[in-house]
Design an enzyme around this catalytic site. Sequence first.
Site, PDB file in Angstrom:
ATOM      1  N   ASN A 215       2.594   1.399   4.061  1.00  0.00           N
ATOM      2  CA  ASN A 215       2.931   0.147   4.765  1.00  0.00           C
ATOM      3  C   ASN A 215       2.791   0.258   6.279  1.00  0.00           C
ATOM      4  OD1 ASN A 215       5.829  -2.033   5.126  1.00  0.00           O
ATOM      5  ND2 ASN A 215       3.714  -2.643   4.784  1.00  0.00           N
TER       6      ASN A 215
ATOM      7  N   CYS B 289      -0.837   0.924   7.334  1.00  0.00           N
ATOM      8  CA  CYS B 289      -2.302   0.756   7.514  1.00  0.00           C
ATOM      9  C   CYS B 289      -2.802  -0.517   6.835  1.00  0.00           C
ATOM     10  CB  CYS B 289      -3.042   1.968   6.945  1.00  0.00           C
ATOM     11  SG  CYS B 289      -2.702   3.523   7.802  1.00  0.00           S
ATOM     12  N   ARG B 290      -2.960  -0.492   5.506  1.00  0.00           N
ATOM     13  CA  ARG B 290      -3.636  -1.572   4.797  1.00  0.00           C
ATOM     14  C   ARG B 290      -2.755  -2.816   4.595  1.00  0.00           C
ATOM     15  NH1 ARG B 290      -5.258   2.142  -0.193  1.00  0.00           N
ATOM     16  NH2 ARG B 290      -3.288   3.071   0.467  1.00  0.00           N
ATOM     17  N   SER B 291      -1.556  -2.649   4.080  1.00  0.00           N
ATOM     18  CA  SER B 291      -0.765  -3.831   3.705  1.00  0.00           C
ATOM     19  C   SER B 291      -0.288  -4.654   4.910  1.00  0.00           C
ATOM     20  CB  SER B 291       0.409  -3.445   2.795  1.00  0.00           C
ATOM     21  OG  SER B 291       1.216  -2.449   3.389  1.00  0.00           O
TER      22      SER B 291
ATOM     23  N   CYS C 164       0.865  -1.187   0.000  1.00  0.00           N
ATOM     24  CA  CYS C 164       0.000   0.000   0.000  1.00  0.00           C
ATOM     25  C   CYS C 164       0.898   1.233   0.000  1.00  0.00           C
ATOM     26  CB  CYS C 164      -0.960  -0.011   1.196  1.00  0.00           C
ATOM     27  SG  CYS C 164      -0.196   0.123   2.816  1.00  0.00           S
TER      28      CYS C 164
END
Length: 158
Positions: free
Chosen positions: A16, A18-20, A13
């Site tokens: 690196n 939050c989402r990934s 993301c």
Amino acid sequence: MAAPGGRSVLFVCLGNICRSPIAEAVFRKMATDSGVADKWRIDSAATSTYEIGNPPDHRGLACMKKHGVSMKHVARQVTKDDFMTFDHILCMDDSNLRDLNKKASSIKDSKAKIELLGSYDPEKQLIIQDPYYGSDKDFETVYEQCARCCKVFLEQHS
Ligand SMILES: N#Cc1ccccc1-c1cc(NCCCN2CCCCC2)c2ccccc2n1
């Protein structure tokens, strides 16, 4: 350490944090619970340099604790070596996809298949939105999307 002949997946993301890292942790738990974790190399990275060296966002840590999923990661930026060594690079939105395809285009022997993680969503939510300026609810949405997508991705690649 993944066994020889195993598979490898890198979740990506923007930052690196939050989402990934959520996707990485969710996939690792699913692979572990399915007894195939030793067949997989699993990691996550950023397209940007924004958060290199930082831990996951506290809102994501709280979300994952609520769901009983361990998440431990130090943010890093994607490298040329990643494109040459990972089978799959799964990202979150069109900006990530553009950045990754641009980087890959300059690497002669890039082997990674670069896709949106959301392309595996049975509920067809293709984009996993950046929750950085969002709420706890937005992190919960990221978690739910990652859980749906990682389940299908693991089923299709086990
Ligand atoms: N950029 C954007 C953006 C646009 C829309 C929605 C979210 C974001 C956004 C912003 C972040 N950090 C603030 C700006 C960072 N600085 C930007 C200029 C260079 C120096 C660094 C994030 C950090 C970690 C993970 C995701 C992030 N996502």
